[in-house]
Enzyme design. Structure first.
Site, PDB file in Angstrom:
ATOM      1  N   LYS A  14       6.753  12.163   3.830  1.00  0.00           N
ATOM      2  CA  LYS A  14       7.895  11.947   2.938  1.00  0.00           C
ATOM      3  C   LYS A  14       8.371  13.267   2.310  1.00  0.00           C
ATOM      4  CE  LYS A  14       6.616   7.177   1.478  1.00  0.00           C
ATOM      5  NZ  LYS A  14       6.108   6.403   0.304  1.00  0.00           N
ATOM      6  N   PHE A  64      11.761  -1.098  -8.114  1.00  0.00           N
ATOM      7  CA  PHE A  64      11.614   0.274  -7.626  1.00  0.00           C
ATOM      8  C   PHE A  64      12.399   0.532  -6.326  1.00  0.00           C
ATOM      9  CE2 PHE A  64       7.913  -2.102  -5.966  1.00  0.00           C
ATOM     10  CZ  PHE A  64       7.975  -1.820  -4.598  1.00  0.00           C
ATOM     11  N   ARG A 102      -4.193   4.103   7.790  1.00  0.00           N
ATOM     12  CA  ARG A 102      -4.123   3.603   6.404  1.00  0.00           C
ATOM     13  C   ARG A 102      -5.352   4.070   5.611  1.00  0.00           C
ATOM     14  NH1 ARG A 102       0.560   1.143   3.954  1.00  0.00           N
ATOM     15  NH2 ARG A 102      -0.791   0.014   2.555  1.00  0.00           N
ATOM     16  N   THR A 108      -1.792   2.831  -2.316  1.00  0.00           N
ATOM     17  CA  THR A 108      -0.374   3.127  -2.581  1.00  0.00           C
ATOM     18  C   THR A 108      -0.184   3.966  -3.849  1.00  0.00           C
ATOM     19  OG1 THR A 108       0.169   1.006  -1.561  1.00  0.00           O
ATOM     20  CG2 THR A 108       1.884   2.015  -2.916  1.00  0.00           C
ATOM     21  N   ARG A 122      -3.014  10.291  -0.346  1.00  0.00           N
ATOM     22  CA  ARG A 122      -2.224   9.867  -1.508  1.00  0.00           C
ATOM     23  C   ARG A 122      -2.861  10.262  -2.841  1.00  0.00           C
ATOM     24  NH1 ARG A 122       0.103   4.008   0.594  1.00  0.00           N
ATOM     25  NH2 ARG A 122       2.104   4.801   1.342  1.00  0.00           N
ATOM     26  N   HIS A 146       4.090   7.643   4.327  1.00  0.00           N
ATOM     27  CA  HIS A 146       4.162   6.219   4.673  1.00  0.00           C
ATOM     28  C   HIS A 146       3.321   5.990   5.923  1.00  0.00           C
ATOM     29  CE1 HIS A 146       5.693   2.251   5.707  1.00  0.00           C
ATOM     30  NE2 HIS A 146       5.733   2.701   6.953  1.00  0.00           N
TER      31      HIS A 146
END
Ligand code: CDP
Ligand code: MG
Length: 242
Positions: A14, A64, A102, A108, A122, A146
């Site tokens: 991102k 959001f 993942r 997240t 993350r 992502h």
């Protein structure tokens, strides 16, 4: 014995990861040596609003959603530098690709990621305060990357971001076929003949995802289709001059 095609997953590096120069680090963590997975596709994408909306369609009713679109389109991190608004879109292929990636990506919420899974990608993200047009305060999770959450999600997302010809033929896992008609897109409408200002999608002989062609054929006949036209057209807008 029938060979099962390998699982694939979509990764987006991102705009916040690009801005913070984390691309190389992320790619290293996802390398074949670490994951046993191979690249099947890679591209630099200037994200059109239609693509952003389709990618995050499941969140369209959430608070959001608007800030999230600004984020993935690069508007949040590069408000005054349109030429820097990009993501890197990747397809990884191999056993258990969705879950493996993942796991490396982590939770997240970056605060939860730091707490529960130090070292995950993350964990390097942040949470920012955002204001909507009416001045209402909210939060956006800038979490750098992502990754598709489920194999069915991966299929939808890979077909949304990639055309078959972006992926080497031997690495494509979803059915493809050649178009037998011309298709164009203009102002939310599907056309089968060119009109000035329309976007060219497909010509006879051009290879497309079979599921996209099914959608186009149904819509061209005025019938309802399983997917919105925008989910087919968005990938043809990637890196077009707007
Ligand atoms: O990306 P992931 O599948 O882990 O999470 P999601 O629930 O599908 O949300 C998509 C993206 O929206 C997240 O990666 C965050 O960047 C953002 N998000 C947010 O800003 N605030 C939330 N409360 C939830 C998600
Ligand atoms: Mg998700």
């Amino acid at each position: 014995m029938e060979n099962k095609p390998p699982e694939q997953t979509l990764v987006l590096i991102k705009p916040d990861a690009l801005k913070n120069s984390l691309t190389g680090y992320v790619l290293s963590l996802l390398s074949e040596t670490h994951t046993g997975l191979r690249f099947a596709g890679a591209k630099i994408v200037h994200v059109h609003r239609m693509l952003a909306e389709q990618h995050y369609v499941e969140h369209r009713d959430r608070d959001f959603y608007a800030p999230l679109l600004d984020y993935i389109m690069g508007l949040a991190h590069y408000p005054d530098e349109p030429h820097k608004r990009r993501v890197i879109a990747l397809v990884y292929s191999g056993p258990d690709a969705v879950q493996k990636i993942r796991d490396i990506v982590g939770p997240t919420n970056p605060h939860v990621a730091r707490e529960k899974k130090p070292g995950c990608i993350r964990a390097l993200g942040t949470i920012v305060t955002v204001h909507d047009a009416a001045g209402k305060v909210g939060e956006r999770m800038d979490n750098l990357i992502h990754a598709s959450a489920k194999p069915a999600e991966a299929e939808r997302e890979i077909k949304l971001w990639f055309r078959p010809n972006d992926i080497p033929p031997a690495m494509r896992v979803y059915p493809v076929e050649a178009s037998d008609a011309h298709y164009y897109f203009r102002d939310g409408r599907l056309l089968t003949t060119h009109e000035p200002g329309s976007l060219f999608l497909l010509a006879p002989g051009k290879v497309a995802w079979s599921s996209d062609l099914e959608t186009l054929r149904l819509l061209a006949r005025g019938q309802s289709a399983p997917c919105p036209l925008e989910s087919v057209a968005a990938k043809y807008l990637i890196n077009e001059q707007s």
